[in-house]
Scaffold this active site. Structure first.
Site, PDB file in Angstrom:
ATOM      1  N   GLN A  16       0.844  -1.202   0.000  1.00 39.77           N
ATOM      2  CA  GLN A  16       0.000   0.000   0.000  1.00 39.77           C
ATOM      3  C   GLN A  16       0.880   1.254   0.000  1.00 39.77           C
ATOM      4  O   GLN A  16       2.104   1.182   0.125  1.00 39.77           O
ATOM      5  CB  GLN A  16      -0.948   0.014   1.200  1.00 39.77           C
ATOM      6  CG  GLN A  16      -0.273   0.157   2.555  1.00 39.77           C
ATOM      7  CD  GLN A  16      -1.273   0.146   3.708  1.00 39.77           C
ATOM      8  OE1 GLN A  16      -2.245  -0.602   3.703  1.00 39.77           O
ATOM      9  NE2 GLN A  16      -1.038   0.981   4.720  1.00 39.77           N
ATOM     10  N   ILE A  18       3.101   4.518  -0.684  1.00 37.60           N
ATOM     11  CA  ILE A  18       4.164   4.907  -1.615  1.00 37.60           C
ATOM     12  C   ILE A  18       4.829   3.676  -2.238  1.00 37.60           C
ATOM     13  O   ILE A  18       5.163   3.669  -3.433  1.00 37.60           O
ATOM     14  CB  ILE A  18       5.218   5.782  -0.888  1.00 37.60           C
ATOM     15  CG1 ILE A  18       4.568   7.054  -0.331  1.00 37.60           C
ATOM     16  CG2 ILE A  18       6.364   6.144  -1.835  1.00 37.60           C
ATOM     17  CD1 ILE A  18       5.433   7.819   0.678  1.00 37.60           C
ATOM     18  N   ASP A  37       5.972  -7.360   0.935  1.00 35.86           N
ATOM     19  CA  ASP A  37       5.316  -6.732   2.084  1.00 35.86           C
ATOM     20  C   ASP A  37       5.006  -7.845   3.075  1.00 35.86           C
ATOM     21  O   ASP A  37       4.931  -9.016   2.705  1.00 35.86           O
ATOM     22  CB  ASP A  37       4.017  -6.038   1.652  1.00 35.86           C
ATOM     23  CG  ASP A  37       3.527  -4.989   2.648  1.00 35.86           C
ATOM     24  OD1 ASP A  37       3.602  -3.784   2.333  1.00 35.86           O
ATOM     25  OD2 ASP A  37       3.065  -5.377   3.751  1.00 35.86           O
ATOM     26  N   TYR A 152      10.460   8.656  15.462  1.00 37.81           N
ATOM     27  CA  TYR A 152      10.407   8.671  13.996  1.00 37.81           C
ATOM     28  C   TYR A 152      11.558   9.503  13.430  1.00 37.81           C
ATOM     29  O   TYR A 152      12.291   9.056  12.541  1.00 37.81           O
ATOM     30  CB  TYR A 152       9.054   9.239  13.547  1.00 37.81           C
ATOM     31  CG  TYR A 152       8.824   9.203  12.054  1.00 37.81           C
ATOM     32  CD1 TYR A 152       8.592   8.000  11.397  1.00 37.81           C
ATOM     33  CD2 TYR A 152       8.804  10.379  11.295  1.00 37.81           C
ATOM     34  CE1 TYR A 152       8.368   7.961  10.030  1.00 37.81           C
ATOM     35  CE2 TYR A 152       8.575  10.353   9.934  1.00 37.81           C
ATOM     36  CZ  TYR A 152       8.355   9.139   9.298  1.00 37.81           C
ATOM     37  OH  TYR A 152       8.129   9.106   7.948  1.00 37.81           O
ATOM     38  N   LYS A 156      14.609   8.228  11.021  1.00 35.86           N
ATOM     39  CA  LYS A 156      14.753   8.684   9.638  1.00 35.86           C
ATOM     40  C   LYS A 156      16.067   9.449   9.448  1.00 35.86           C
ATOM     41  O   LYS A 156      16.659   9.420   8.357  1.00 35.86           O
ATOM     42  CB  LYS A 156      13.543   9.518   9.221  1.00 35.86           C
ATOM     43  CG  LYS A 156      12.234   8.706   9.158  1.00 35.86           C
ATOM     44  CD  LYS A 156      12.298   7.538   8.179  1.00 35.86           C
ATOM     45  CE  LYS A 156      10.928   6.910   7.930  1.00 35.86           C
ATOM     46  NZ  LYS A 156      10.973   5.771   7.010  1.00 35.86           N
ATOM     47  N   ASP A 186      -0.611  11.448   1.220  1.00 32.84           N
ATOM     48  CA  ASP A 186      -1.916  10.851   1.506  1.00 32.84           C
ATOM     49  C   ASP A 186      -1.860   9.343   1.261  1.00 32.84           C
ATOM     50  O   ASP A 186      -1.942   8.890   0.121  1.00 32.84           O
ATOM     51  CB  ASP A 186      -2.979  11.505   0.609  1.00 32.84           C
ATOM     52  CG  ASP A 186      -4.376  11.259   1.129  1.00 32.84           C
ATOM     53  OD1 ASP A 186      -4.531  10.413   2.037  1.00 32.84           O
ATOM     54  OD2 ASP A 186      -5.309  11.917   0.628  1.00 32.84           O
ATOM     55  N   PRO A 188      -2.707   5.213   3.285  1.00 35.13           N
ATOM     56  CA  PRO A 188      -3.553   4.599   4.330  1.00 35.13           C
ATOM     57  C   PRO A 188      -3.068   4.886   5.744  1.00 35.13           C
ATOM     58  O   PRO A 188      -3.872   5.161   6.643  1.00 35.13           O
ATOM     59  CB  PRO A 188      -3.479   3.109   3.990  1.00 35.13           C
ATOM     60  CG  PRO A 188      -3.278   3.088   2.504  1.00 35.13           C
ATOM     61  CD  PRO A 188      -2.381   4.256   2.211  1.00 35.13           C
ATOM     62  N   ARG A 193      -3.493   7.941  11.031  1.00 32.45           N
ATOM     63  CA  ARG A 193      -2.988   8.914  12.018  1.00 32.45           C
ATOM     64  C   ARG A 193      -3.991  10.049  12.184  1.00 32.45           C
ATOM     65  O   ARG A 193      -4.208  10.541  13.288  1.00 32.45           O
ATOM     66  CB  ARG A 193      -1.614   9.461  11.573  1.00 32.45           C
ATOM     67  CG  ARG A 193      -0.501   8.450  11.704  1.00 32.45           C
ATOM     68  CD  ARG A 193       0.883   9.059  11.529  1.00 32.45           C
ATOM     69  NE  ARG A 193       1.241   9.382  10.157  1.00 32.45           N
ATOM     70  CZ  ARG A 193       1.596   8.500   9.228  1.00 32.45           C
ATOM     71  NH1 ARG A 193       1.630   7.218   9.520  1.00 32.45           N
ATOM     72  NH2 ARG A 193       1.917   8.879   8.009  1.00 32.45           N
ATOM     73  N   ARG A 210       1.071  22.149   6.669  1.00 30.05           N
ATOM     74  CA  ARG A 210       2.540  22.013   6.664  1.00 30.05           C
ATOM     75  C   ARG A 210       3.135  22.378   5.307  1.00 30.05           C
ATOM     76  O   ARG A 210       4.251  22.871   5.212  1.00 30.05           O
ATOM     77  CB  ARG A 210       2.917  20.548   6.888  1.00 30.05           C
ATOM     78  CG  ARG A 210       2.962  20.039   8.274  1.00 30.05           C
ATOM     79  CD  ARG A 210       3.309  18.559   8.127  1.00 30.05           C
ATOM     80  NE  ARG A 210       3.473  17.888   9.376  1.00 30.05           N
ATOM     81  CZ  ARG A 210       3.851  16.602   9.455  1.00 30.05           C
ATOM     82  NH1 ARG A 210       4.083  15.901   8.368  1.00 30.05           N
ATOM     83  NH2 ARG A 210       3.998  16.031  10.609  1.00 30.05           N
TER      84      ARG A 210
HETATM   85  P1  NAD Z   1       1.859   2.916   4.807  1.00 24.12           P
HETATM   86  O1  NAD Z   1       2.437   3.303   6.128  1.00 24.12           O
HETATM   87  O2  NAD Z   1       0.431   3.245   4.551  1.00 24.12           O
HETATM   88  O3  NAD Z   1       2.090   1.358   4.559  1.00 24.12           O
HETATM   89  C1  NAD Z   1       3.193   0.734   5.141  1.00 24.12           C
HETATM   90  C2  NAD Z   1       3.344  -0.654   4.556  1.00 24.12           C
HETATM   91  O4  NAD Z   1       4.421  -1.267   5.292  1.00 24.12           O
HETATM   92  C3  NAD Z   1       2.119  -1.550   4.738  1.00 24.12           C
HETATM   93  O5  NAD Z   1       1.784  -2.157   3.499  1.00 24.12           O
HETATM   94  C4  NAD Z   1       2.596  -2.581   5.758  1.00 24.12           C
HETATM   95  O6  NAD Z   1       1.996  -3.861   5.598  1.00 24.12           O
HETATM   96  C5  NAD Z   1       4.095  -2.626   5.491  1.00 24.12           C
HETATM   97  N1  NAD Z   1       4.851  -3.170   6.606  1.00 24.12           N
HETATM   98  C6  NAD Z   1       4.687  -2.915   7.919  1.00 24.12           C
HETATM   99  N2  NAD Z   1       5.527  -3.668   8.645  1.00 24.12           N
HETATM  100  C7  NAD Z   1       6.259  -4.392   7.753  1.00 24.12           C
HETATM  101  C8  NAD Z   1       7.284  -5.369   7.896  1.00 24.12           C
HETATM  102  N3  NAD Z   1       7.737  -5.733   9.100  1.00 24.12           N
HETATM  103  N4  NAD Z   1       7.809  -5.913   6.774  1.00 24.12           N
HETATM  104  C9  NAD Z   1       7.353  -5.549   5.553  1.00 24.12           C
HETATM  105  N5  NAD Z   1       6.376  -4.649   5.356  1.00 24.12           N
HETATM  106  C10 NAD Z   1       5.834  -4.083   6.455  1.00 24.12           C
HETATM  107  O7  NAD Z   1       2.758   3.501   3.653  1.00 24.12           O
HETATM  108  P2  NAD Z   1       3.346   4.969   3.437  1.00 24.12           P
HETATM  109  O8  NAD Z   1       2.609   5.990   4.271  1.00 24.12           O
HETATM  110  O9  NAD Z   1       3.452   5.129   1.982  1.00 24.12           O
HETATM  111  O10 NAD Z   1       4.795   4.886   4.082  1.00 24.12           O
HETATM  112  C11 NAD Z   1       5.833   4.176   3.431  1.00 24.12           C
HETATM  113  C12 NAD Z   1       7.151   4.754   3.869  1.00 24.12           C
HETATM  114  O11 NAD Z   1       7.189   6.139   3.543  1.00 24.12           O
HETATM  115  C13 NAD Z   1       7.445   4.657   5.367  1.00 24.12           C
HETATM  116  O12 NAD Z   1       8.819   4.379   5.551  1.00 24.12           O
HETATM  117  C14 NAD Z   1       7.126   6.064   5.859  1.00 24.12           C
HETATM  118  O13 NAD Z   1       7.843   6.404   7.040  1.00 24.12           O
HETATM  119  C15 NAD Z   1       7.581   6.879   4.677  1.00 24.12           C
HETATM  120  N6  NAD Z   1       7.007   8.231   4.601  1.00 24.12           N
HETATM  121  C16 NAD Z   1       5.659   8.381   4.564  1.00 24.12           C
HETATM  122  C17 NAD Z   1       5.138   9.671   4.508  1.00 24.12           C
HETATM  123  C18 NAD Z   1       3.649   9.914   4.505  1.00 24.12           C
HETATM  124  O14 NAD Z   1       3.231  11.047   4.756  1.00 24.12           O
HETATM  125  N7  NAD Z   1       2.824   8.923   4.243  1.00 24.12           N
HETATM  126  C19 NAD Z   1       5.984  10.779   4.469  1.00 24.12           C
HETATM  127  C20 NAD Z   1       7.359  10.567   4.493  1.00 24.12           C
HETATM  128  C21 NAD Z   1       7.866   9.275   4.553  1.00 24.12           C
END
Ligand code: NAD
Length: 250
Positions: A16, A18, A37, A152, A156, A186, A188, A193, A210
């Site tokens: 799901q 990014i 995943d 977090y 990062k 945006d 899931p 959150r 932001r």
């Molecule tokens: P998300 O958080 O909605 O989905 C996370 C995915 O990670 C899920 O499919 C979940 O099943 C998988 N996952 C969780 N634990 C796992 C494990 N142990 N092994 C393998 N997969 C696992 O996705 P997102 O919001 O697109 O975030 C993806 C990345 O982008 C993360 O590293 C997040 O910190 C980073 N990020 C997100 C944002 C944002 O605003 N959404 C911004 C900056 C960075």
């Protein structure tokens, strides 16, 4: 011809958000994508997409990572996307929460790199190609401070350090390594959150506020940068923390 034609690319957390959008974008550009995943049901929706092969992989499971590296062909590209957002300050973060965040957000990358890098280096040496690693960092807290992102932000920031170290170690061996630092996207988990906030309507407004561009990013705002950094178009770019943040850090 696609921008990633002929490349083999593994993506973690591809069920799901990014990661998923990146798998689809990379396959569309001609890559053979291994979308992984922990969530098998989320991956099922990707199975059957041209250019995408799905594999259940928990990035916290060293044995599973080693087994998958032995099973797959050597990679040209690796996108370490898995990560988790801990909400709170230092006072809300006990040792277990700290260790979970570091295990999922940072040590997972260490494990995946240890398993897949030898094959990537051998392939790029053999075929005189450029291999590319992309690690998911974030604009939030690692680049610009935000409240309630203690663990977090620490994880990062560590991803950025890890990225620069790998970039420096392998720059002469045809392997590049960059970190991606998105603004608020945006996905899931962002929706979760927002829903979990005391006032979800205000929380969404705050997340939108932001970005000086005045909106959340969509995953499609992020994937062009993923494709670029995994492709040979970025062949002179390594060791960078690349921001895609809607102007937050202007
Ligand atoms: P998300 O958080 O909605 O989905 C996370 C995915 O990670 C899920 O499919 C979940 O099943 C998988 N996952 C969780 N634990 C796992 C494990 N142990 N092994 C393998 N997969 C696992 O996705 P997102 O919001 O697109 O975030 C993806 C990345 O982008 C993360 O590293 C997040 O910190 C980073 N990020 C997100 C944002 C944002 O605003 N959404 C911004 C900056 C960075």
């Amino acid at each position: 011809m696609g921008r990633l034609q002929g490349k083999t690319i593994l993506i973690t957390a591809a069920a799901q958000g990014i990661g998923r959008a990146s798998a689809i974008a990379c396959a569309r550009e001609g890559a053979q994508v291994f979308a992984t995943d922990i969530a098998a049901e989320g991956l099922a929706a990707l199975a059957g997409t041209a250019g995408i092969q799905t594999h259940r992989l928990d990035v916290r499971d060293p044995a599973a990572i080693t087994a998958l590296a032995a099973e797959l062909p050597p990679l040209d590209g690796l996108f370490n996307c898995a990560g988790f957002v801990h909400h709170g300050t230092v006072l809300d973060c006990d040792d277990a929460a700290w260790e979970f965040s570091f295990d999922l957000n940072v040590k997972s990358m260490h494990r995946v790199l240890r398993a897949f890098l030898p094959g990537m280096l051998a392939k790029s040496a053999r075929e005189q190609t450029s291999a590319s690693v992309l690690n998911m960092a974030s604009m939030a807290s690692s680049i610009k401070g935000f409240p309630n992102r203690y663990a977090y932000g620490a994880t990062k920031a560590a991803v950025i350090g890890l990225t620069k170290a790998v970039a420096a170690d392998f720059v002469k061996q045809g392997l590049r390594c960059n970190a991606l630092c998105p603004g608020t996207v945006d996905t899931p988990s962002l929706r979760q959150r927002i829903a979990a906030a005391a006032d979800p309507v205000q929380a969404e407004k705050d997340f939108i506020a932001r970005q000086p561009l005045g909106r959340l990013a969509t995953v499609d705002d992020i994937t062009p940068q993923v494709v670029y950094l995994l492709s040979d178009e970025s062949r002179f770019v390594t060791g960078q923390a690349v921001l895609v943040d809607g102007g937050v850090t202007i």
